[in-house]
Motif scaffolding. Sequence first.
Motif, PDB file in Angstrom:
ATOM      1  N   GLU A 160       0.607  -1.353   0.113  1.00 48.34           N
ATOM      2  CA  GLU A 160      -0.130   0.172  -0.090  1.00 48.34           C
ATOM      3  C   GLU A 160       0.862   1.459   0.041  1.00 48.34           C
ATOM      4  O   GLU A 160       0.106   2.227  -0.363  1.00 48.34           O
ATOM      5  CB  GLU A 160      -1.260   0.160   1.201  1.00 48.34           C
ATOM      6  N   HIS A 161       1.820   1.325   0.130  1.00 49.82           N
ATOM      7  CA  HIS A 161       2.767   2.611   0.386  1.00 49.82           C
ATOM      8  C   HIS A 161       3.741   1.448  -0.556  1.00 49.82           C
ATOM      9  O   HIS A 161       5.216   1.896   0.561  1.00 49.82           O
ATOM     10  CB  HIS A 161       3.349   2.987   1.563  1.00 49.82           C
ATOM     11  N   PRO A 162       4.212   1.334  -1.783  1.00 49.34           N
ATOM     12  CA  PRO A 162       5.241   0.974  -2.092  1.00 49.34           C
ATOM     13  C   PRO A 162       6.727   2.249  -2.249  1.00 49.34           C
ATOM     14  O   PRO A 162       6.093   3.529  -2.494  1.00 49.34           O
ATOM     15  CB  PRO A 162       4.766   0.431  -3.423  1.00 49.34           C
ATOM     16  N   ILE A 163       7.358   1.473  -2.350  1.00 52.00           N
ATOM     17  CA  ILE A 163       9.021   2.466  -1.889  1.00 52.00           C
ATOM     18  C   ILE A 163       8.937   2.906  -3.623  1.00 52.00           C
ATOM     19  O   ILE A 163       9.655   3.874  -3.992  1.00 52.00           O
ATOM     20  CB  ILE A 163      10.012   2.058  -2.101  1.00 52.00           C
ATOM     21  N   PHE A 164       9.228   1.439  -4.826  1.00 58.00           N
ATOM     22  CA  PHE A 164       8.935   1.888  -5.726  1.00 58.00           C
ATOM     23  C   PHE A 164       7.388   0.970  -6.493  1.00 58.00           C
ATOM     24  O   PHE A 164       7.198   0.375  -5.999  1.00 58.00           O
ATOM     25  CB  PHE A 164       9.967   0.762  -6.275  1.00 58.00           C
ATOM     26  N   PRO A 165       7.490   1.588  -7.665  1.00 60.97           N
ATOM     27  CA  PRO A 165       5.525   1.924  -8.394  1.00 60.97           C
ATOM     28  C   PRO A 165       5.806  -0.077  -8.813  1.00 60.97           C
ATOM     29  O   PRO A 165       6.297  -0.631  -8.910  1.00 60.97           O
ATOM     30  CB  PRO A 165       5.885   2.282  -9.297  1.00 60.97           C
ATOM     31  N   MET A 166       4.460  -0.255  -7.799  1.00 60.71           N
ATOM     32  CA  MET A 166       3.947  -1.673  -7.993  1.00 60.71           C
ATOM     33  C   MET A 166       3.718  -2.524  -9.835  1.00 60.71           C
ATOM     34  O   MET A 166       3.858  -3.137 -10.204  1.00 60.71           O
ATOM     35  CB  MET A 166       2.374  -1.838  -7.670  1.00 60.71           C
ATOM     36  N   GLU A 167       4.064  -1.342 -10.692  1.00 64.99           N
ATOM     37  CA  GLU A 167       3.458  -1.022 -12.409  1.00 64.99           C
ATOM     38  C   GLU A 167       5.211  -1.651 -12.634  1.00 64.99           C
ATOM     39  O   GLU A 167       4.937  -1.966 -14.059  1.00 64.99           O
ATOM     40  CB  GLU A 167       2.716   0.050 -12.919  1.00 64.99           C
ATOM     41  N   LYS A 168       5.549  -1.306 -11.918  1.00 66.81           N
ATOM     42  CA  LYS A 168       6.879  -1.542 -12.520  1.00 66.81           C
ATOM     43  C   LYS A 168       7.706  -3.001 -11.657  1.00 66.81           C
ATOM     44  O   LYS A 168       8.877  -3.137 -12.039  1.00 66.81           O
ATOM     45  CB  LYS A 168       8.300  -0.516 -12.213  1.00 66.81           C
ATOM     46  N   THR A 169       7.019  -3.384 -10.318  1.00 69.78           N
ATOM     47  CA  THR A 169       7.375  -4.768 -10.206  1.00 69.78           C
ATOM     48  C   THR A 169       6.992  -5.883 -11.051  1.00 69.78           C
ATOM     49  O   THR A 169       5.468  -6.271 -11.279  1.00 69.78           O
ATOM     50  CB  THR A 169       7.066  -4.631  -8.879  1.00 69.78           C
ATOM     51  N   ILE A 170       8.215  -6.619 -11.609  1.00 74.72           N
ATOM     52  CA  ILE A 170       7.846  -7.636 -12.427  1.00 74.72           C
ATOM     53  C   ILE A 170       7.766  -8.843 -11.705  1.00 74.72           C
ATOM     54  O   ILE A 170       7.103  -9.587 -12.603  1.00 74.72           O
ATOM     55  CB  ILE A 170       9.105  -6.962 -13.227  1.00 74.72           C
ATOM     56  N   ALA A 171       8.410  -8.998 -10.482  1.00 77.09           N
ATOM     57  CA  ALA A 171       7.412 -10.199  -9.656  1.00 77.09           C
ATOM     58  C   ALA A 171       8.107 -10.453  -8.140  1.00 77.09           C
ATOM     59  O   ALA A 171       9.086  -9.529  -8.171  1.00 77.09           O
ATOM     60  CB  ALA A 171       8.088 -11.524 -10.301  1.00 77.09           C
ATOM     61  N   ASP A 172       7.069 -11.211  -7.562  1.00 80.16           N
ATOM     62  CA  ASP A 172       8.175 -10.947  -6.418  1.00 80.16           C
ATOM     63  C   ASP A 172       8.311 -12.524  -5.929  1.00 80.16           C
ATOM     64  O   ASP A 172       7.160 -13.626  -6.216  1.00 80.16           O
ATOM     65  CB  ASP A 172       6.317 -10.574  -5.559  1.00 80.16           C
ATOM     66  N   LEU A 173       9.433 -12.953  -5.712  1.00 81.83           N
ATOM     67  CA  LEU A 173       9.881 -13.999  -5.272  1.00 81.83           C
ATOM     68  C   LEU A 173      10.587 -14.517  -3.834  1.00 81.83           C
ATOM     69  O   LEU A 173      10.129 -13.709  -3.241  1.00 81.83           O
ATOM     70  CB  LEU A 173      11.326 -15.123  -5.603  1.00 81.83           C
ATOM     71  N   ASN A 174       8.812 -15.112  -2.783  1.00 79.33           N
ATOM     72  CA  ASN A 174       8.673 -15.602  -2.008  1.00 79.33           C
ATOM     73  C   ASN A 174       9.652 -16.270  -1.050  1.00 79.33           C
ATOM     74  O   ASN A 174       8.691 -17.383  -1.097  1.00 79.33           O
ATOM     75  CB  ASN A 174       7.552 -15.173  -2.045  1.00 79.33           C
ATOM     76  N   VAL A 175       9.941 -16.073  -0.029  1.00 85.17           N
ATOM     77  CA  VAL A 175      10.409 -17.407   0.126  1.00 85.17           C
ATOM     78  C   VAL A 175      10.281 -17.463   2.030  1.00 85.17           C
ATOM     79  O   VAL A 175      10.963 -16.672   2.686  1.00 85.17           O
ATOM     80  CB  VAL A 175      12.022 -17.588   0.657  1.00 85.17           C
ATOM     81  N   ASP A 176       9.887 -18.686   2.755  1.00 84.08           N
ATOM     82  CA  ASP A 176       8.838 -19.046   4.096  1.00 84.08           C
ATOM     83  C   ASP A 176       9.469 -20.401   3.721  1.00 84.08           C
ATOM     84  O   ASP A 176       7.943 -20.767   4.083  1.00 84.08           O
ATOM     85  CB  ASP A 176       7.053 -18.313   3.843  1.00 84.08           C
ATOM     86  N   MET A 177      10.114 -20.763   5.103  1.00 87.65           N
ATOM     87  CA  MET A 177      10.081 -21.809   5.524  1.00 87.65           C
ATOM     88  C   MET A 177      11.055 -22.848   4.046  1.00 87.65           C
ATOM     89  O   MET A 177       9.982 -23.160   3.480  1.00 87.65           O
ATOM     90  CB  MET A 177       8.654 -22.813   6.070  1.00 87.65           C
ATOM     91  N   ILE A 178      12.103 -22.623   4.254  1.00 94.15           N
ATOM     92  CA  ILE A 178      13.312 -24.084   3.338  1.00 94.15           C
ATOM     93  C   ILE A 178      13.851 -25.248   4.125  1.00 94.15           C
ATOM     94  O   ILE A 178      15.292 -24.746   3.065  1.00 94.15           O
ATOM     95  CB  ILE A 178      13.909 -22.966   1.932  1.00 94.15           C
ATOM     96  N   GLY A 179      14.300 -24.981   5.176  1.00 89.66           N
ATOM     97  CA  GLY A 179      14.907 -25.307   5.854  1.00 89.66           C
ATOM     98  C   GLY A 179      13.939 -27.090   6.054  1.00 89.66           C
ATOM     99  O   GLY A 179      15.886 -27.692   7.100  1.00 89.66           O
ATOM    100  N   ARG A 180      13.311 -27.280   5.897  1.00 89.26           N
ATOM    101  CA  ARG A 180      12.850 -28.328   6.862  1.00 89.26           C
ATOM    102  C   ARG A 180      12.424 -29.303   5.605  1.00 89.26           C
ATOM    103  O   ARG A 180      12.139 -28.868   4.479  1.00 89.26           O
ATOM    104  CB  ARG A 180      12.116 -28.620   7.684  1.00 89.26           C
ATOM    105  N   GLY A 181      11.111 -30.460   5.793  1.00 92.02           N
ATOM    106  CA  GLY A 181      11.037 -31.123   5.069  1.00 92.02           C
ATOM    107  C   GLY A 181       9.607 -31.262   5.921  1.00 92.02           C
ATOM    108  O   GLY A 181       9.616 -30.958   6.651  1.00 92.02           O
ATOM    109  N   ASP A 182       8.696 -32.036   5.279  1.00 98.64           N
ATOM    110  CA  ASP A 182       7.930 -32.586   5.768  1.00 98.64           C
ATOM    111  C   ASP A 182       7.241 -34.173   5.186  1.00 98.64           C
ATOM    112  O   ASP A 182       7.640 -35.033   5.309  1.00 98.64           O
ATOM    113  CB  ASP A 182       5.762 -32.123   5.300  1.00 98.64           C
TER     114      ASP A 182
END
Length: 524
Positions: free
Chosen positions: A377-399
């Motif tokens: 809602e308060h982007p430092i860089f315009p969302m229309e210029k943001t090409i992608a988001d790679l989000n990393v949330d829990m990559i250290g274990r398994g299930d």
Amino acid sequence: MKKTNLLAALTFAFTSMNAQDIKLESNAEDVQKYMNTITQEELKGHLSILASDEYEGRETGERGQKMAADYIAKHFMNKGLVGPVKDNPNPYFQQFDLYNQKYTNFTISANGKSAKLFDDIFPYGNFTIKEDVELIFVGFGDSTKTFDDYAGVDVKGKGVIFFQDSPDEYGPEAKVNGLRRKAKYAAEKGAAFAIILPESDEKFNTQTSRYASYLKKGRLTFNKPQKSNEQNSFGLVLGKPSTFMEVLGLDESKFNKAIAKSLKKQESPKHTTFKVSIDAEFSTMRVPTENVLGFMEGTDLKDEVLVVTSHYDHVGIIDGKIHNGADDDGSGTTGVLEIVDAFAQAKKDGKGPRRSILFMTVTGEEKGLLGSEYYSEHPIFPMEKTIADLNVDMIGRGDDAHKDQPNFVYVIGSDMLSSDLHSIHTQVSQTYKSDLALDYTYNEKNDPNRYYYRSDHYNFAKHGVPVIFYFNGTHEDYHQPTDTVDKIAFGPMQNRAQLIFATAWELAHRDKAPVVDKEDNGSK
């Protein structure tokens, strides 16, 4: 489960064929060289600090979270990243305020007895009251074809008390969304608050144990509520049955027999009015917190921005035990730090990215994706210029599903908005990390686990930014004090971080950004 896995396998096979139409545009030797700078040893070094007891579980707005923010910002600065937040003493911090809302006192008293906060009562909603009030017993607080527990009684401005589970006599309709429906019905009838009694103390203890720690800590929100709203809000209280029988001066055996007699006559239980004293105080406290941002400017395509995110907060200290959050999400944050290192070395060697990259670790994920929502809602860089988001949330274990195949990663969201992004990612995987299995089991908007909506990438997706969510699944230590560094599988973690780096490199160097050719209607 087999059907879901089969669908995932077929989807993977199909998209793998489509991925052949995508030609990677990066120099493969460069990708391999800098990808290999991400090592198990360095991952363990960062994680051993961020997930140590010294950081106290990194609770949003508290000391440990501030320490982690400083650690990450210093790392960004040391690697040559720029702090992009203008007009801030620390340009690496995007600071904002949250408000912690919780009950600091809550008692309900009568007949010389009291029900006390978190021992006997668990309040929801937010209301402040200190006065003697009328409390009306309305049976099961229900209205069906046969029974109307509010018939003949005016509860406007008063409190109501009823049993949580309607009996079989009320019919199957009383079993659908019972508690939510009953609370709404009480509010519509004009009740000031409702006390709901489970069928037993054991059930009360089971229900409250799931949420006790979160209710005790309070809820974080962006908006500071007005005092008038606090006083006028409808209140909902889950009560311990045995305690309330004492407070209301009731003989439980006789009371239950009277209810059974009414039901036998196909009548609602008789209304009973009690006088009780309530002393409830709902307070709000300002909680300053911050996202941590590090910016690497690109070259000829620098106006376009790739974002790489993780959340660095966790749940802090619960019942005196530090919840270190090594996997959730110390692992993702550590992965981002190592990806920063790889790009920083490349830039030092004169091979910086064509597109700009914003590395951002966000706060408040555990409280409702608040940090990423604030940035979106308060982007430092315009969302229309943001090409992608790679989000990393829990990559250290398994299930449990991958006990025999630990070298995997769940991929979620890659095809939700952009066919290009999905195909690029698949081709990157086949080219650089073919030994790392991509699992699309949870890659559905209607998946019952709803992982697509449960991490920070979604706040980008709902603004039309293509996303990929990297995840290793949950395990028995999820949100437990046992989520510690010694449980981390650094081999698979290294491979996942390397895949994310290789994907980021390709996206930062391609001539054209992934085309958004699908829509996300934002429904959850």
